[in-house]
Design a protein around this motif. Structure first.
Motif, mmCIF file in Angstrom:
data_model
loop_
_atom_site.group_PDB
_atom_site.id
_atom_site.type_symbol
_atom_site.label_atom_id
_atom_site.label_comp_id
_atom_site.label_asym_id
_atom_site.label_seq_id
_atom_site.Cartn_x
_atom_site.Cartn_y
_atom_site.Cartn_z
ATOM 1 N N LEU A 170 0.842 -1.195 0.000
ATOM 2 C CA LEU A 170 0.000 0.000 0.000
ATOM 3 C C LEU A 170 0.873 1.240 0.000
ATOM 4 O O LEU A 170 2.033 1.213 0.438
ATOM 5 C CB LEU A 170 -0.941 0.015 1.203
ATOM 6 N N ILE A 171 0.301 2.331 -0.476
ATOM 7 C CA ILE A 171 0.995 3.610 -0.584
ATOM 8 C C ILE A 171 0.024 4.688 -0.140
ATOM 9 O O ILE A 171 -1.164 4.638 -0.476
ATOM 10 C CB ILE A 171 1.511 3.820 -2.030
ATOM 11 N N SER A 172 0.510 5.649 0.642
ATOM 12 C CA SER A 172 -0.401 6.633 1.234
ATOM 13 C C SER A 172 0.336 7.926 1.545
ATOM 14 O O SER A 172 1.568 7.943 1.675
ATOM 15 C CB SER A 172 -1.000 6.076 2.534
ATOM 16 N N PRO A 173 -0.411 9.036 1.721
ATOM 17 C CA PRO A 173 0.206 10.255 2.251
ATOM 18 C C PRO A 173 0.733 10.012 3.659
ATOM 19 O O PRO A 173 0.353 9.049 4.341
ATOM 20 C CB PRO A 173 -0.954 11.263 2.264
ATOM 21 N N GLY A 174 1.603 10.914 4.119
ATOM 22 C CA GLY A 174 2.304 10.694 5.360
ATOM 23 C C GLY A 174 1.423 10.602 6.583
ATOM 24 O O GLY A 174 1.605 9.707 7.427
ATOM 25 N N SER A 175 0.458 11.499 6.730
ATOM 26 C CA SER A 175 -0.300 11.560 7.973
ATOM 27 C C SER A 175 -1.072 10.272 8.227
ATOM 28 O O SER A 175 -0.908 9.626 9.264
ATOM 29 C CB SER A 175 -1.258 12.750 7.963
ATOM 30 N N VAL A 176 -1.913 9.875 7.282
ATOM 31 C CA VAL A 176 -2.683 8.646 7.483
ATOM 32 C C VAL A 176 -1.746 7.437 7.503
ATOM 33 O O VAL A 176 -2.018 6.435 8.172
ATOM 34 C CB VAL A 176 -3.774 8.494 6.410
ATOM 35 N N GLY A 177 -0.612 7.529 6.809
ATOM 36 C CA GLY A 177 0.351 6.440 6.828
ATOM 37 C C GLY A 177 0.933 6.191 8.208
ATOM 38 O O GLY A 177 1.223 5.050 8.567
ATOM 39 N N LEU A 178 1.088 7.253 8.986
ATOM 40 C CA LEU A 178 1.590 7.101 10.356
ATOM 41 C C LEU A 178 0.633 6.280 11.214
ATOM 42 O O LEU A 178 1.042 5.658 12.191
ATOM 43 C CB LEU A 178 1.803 8.472 10.999
ATOM 44 N N ARG A 179 -0.634 6.296 10.835
ATOM 45 C CA ARG A 179 -1.634 5.496 11.546
ATOM 46 C C ARG A 179 -1.748 4.100 10.951
ATOM 47 O O ARG A 179 -1.874 3.105 11.680
ATOM 48 C CB ARG A 179 -2.982 6.201 11.491
ATOM 49 N N LEU A 180 -1.681 3.993 9.633
ATOM 50 C CA LEU A 180 -1.862 2.706 8.960
ATOM 51 C C LEU A 180 -0.727 1.730 9.243
ATOM 52 O O LEU A 180 -0.963 0.545 9.539
ATOM 53 C CB LEU A 180 -1.957 2.920 7.442
ATOM 54 N N TYR A 181 0.504 2.210 9.126
ATOM 55 C CA TYR A 181 1.654 1.299 9.161
ATOM 56 C C TYR A 181 1.772 0.537 10.481
ATOM 57 O O TYR A 181 1.946 -0.698 10.467
ATOM 58 C CB TYR A 181 2.928 2.070 8.844
ATOM 59 N N PRO A 182 1.677 1.195 11.644
ATOM 60 C CA PRO A 182 1.756 0.412 12.897
ATOM 61 C C PRO A 182 0.634 -0.616 13.031
ATOM 62 O O PRO A 182 0.850 -1.712 13.564
ATOM 63 C CB PRO A 182 1.650 1.484 13.992
ATOM 64 N N LEU A 183 -0.561 -0.277 12.540
ATOM 65 C CA LEU A 183 -1.668 -1.232 12.607
ATOM 66 C C LEU A 183 -1.369 -2.465 11.759
ATOM 67 O O LEU A 183 -1.627 -3.601 12.173
ATOM 68 C CB LEU A 183 -2.964 -0.575 12.139
ATOM 69 N N LEU A 184 -0.807 -2.252 10.572
ATOM 70 C CA LEU A 184 -0.494 -3.378 9.698
ATOM 71 C C LEU A 184 0.650 -4.220 10.264
ATOM 72 O O LEU A 184 0.688 -5.437 10.079
ATOM 73 C CB LEU A 184 -0.147 -2.874 8.305
#
Length: 289
Positions: free
Chosen positions: A94-108
């Motif tokens: 997956l690829i995302s902007p930084g802000s939401v990515g900071l939330r997505l990556y730890p969850l994954l």
């Protein structure tokens, strides 16, 4: 059959328009990229107009690029067919902007801890790069803040994210002069975000560009460092603020007129998502509400 590495270098070169940027993206030397392109040109003739900036493709280069895209699409379809029943093993990209990515990556990563045979590949990027990466099959999932018009993409509302005025702990903001006193900590999207939020909550103000500039960072995880040290304020999406490890050093000011962005989940429309990506999306939705 052509060397796949040569085709990968050529495809990336057509995207970046630069031998240097292509080498950086692929993690190889610039001379290696040049050699790969020359090998292809020995078979097909000139592929790239090197005197143009950015580089341009010749008609032969355009034809070869279409061929590369067809190979990528066929490879993606094959991988999906071979692994579509796998929900706990294989890659989630997956690829995302930084802000939401900071939330997505730890969850994954937490999901991967539960299923160690999963592999999470995540890239931080602006909206335009997200759409391009999904369209060219480099990532299966993308998250963006603007709904795409391209019919090749499926776009679903994923969550909402408000913009926040973030100040050092203990500071209050009642008037525009309070912001002038603190000074602005800028970032790549800072001027645009601050204008959107502050123009609605401080009508008639002198504008963000007229505020004292007390710093700049292009690293999403470091933008709040100067704010936490009392050096200025900034405007960020909420997930970036929530990811800051020391919430006691900063404060989010409640604005009377909120500004909220929709986060869209995108993927290619031509084929179904892999089962593991479907599971990952369901898992993520459960955490975003």
């Amino acid at each position: 059959m052509m060397n796949p590495q040569w085709l990968t270098s050529f495809s990336m070169l057509s995207e970046t328009g630069s031998f240097t940027h292509t080498a950086e993206r692929l993690g190889i030397t610039q001379s290696a990229v040049s050699q790969h392109v020359r090998q292809l040109e020995s078979q097909f003739g000139p592929l790239v107009l090197r005197n143009k900036r950015p580089l341009e493709l010749t008609p032969s280069g355009q034809a070869l690029l279409v061929y590369c895209q067809e190979i990528n699409q066929a490879d993606m379809r094959l991988q999906l067919r071979l692994s579509e029943s796998e929900t706990t093993r294989g890659e989630i990209s997956l690829i995302s902007p930084g802000s939401v990515g900071l939330r997505l990556y730890p969850l994954l990563l937490s999901l991967q801890e539960k299923y160690p045979d999963l592999a999470v590949r995540h890239r931080f990027a602006p909206d335009s790069e997200v759409m391009d990466a999904v369209l060219h099959n480099r990532y299966e999932l993308g998250f963006i803040t603007q709904k795409p018009e391209d019919k090749r993409l499926v776009a679903e509302k994923f969550t909402a994210e408000p913009l926040e005025l973030v100040v050092p702990a203990g500071q209050t903001v009642d008037r525009w002069e309070d912001l002038e006193r603190m000074g602005f900590i800028d970032h790549p999207d800072g001027q645009a975000m601050a204008t959107r939020l502050l123009s609605r909550n401080f009508p008639g103000n002198a504008g963000v560009r007229n505020l004292p500039q007390h710093g700049f960072s292009n690293q999403i995880s470091l933008i709040l460092e100067p704010v936490s040290r009392g050096l200025g304020f900034t405007v960020l999406p909420q997930f970036a603020r929530l990811a800051w490890p020391d919430q006691q050093t900063i404060s989010a000011i409640a604005c009377p007129v909120p500004v909220t962005d929709t986060i869209w989940l995108i993927h290619r429309a031509e084929w179904p998502l892999s089962k593991r990506s479907e599971q990952a999306i369901s898992y993520l939705r459960g955490h975003f509400g």
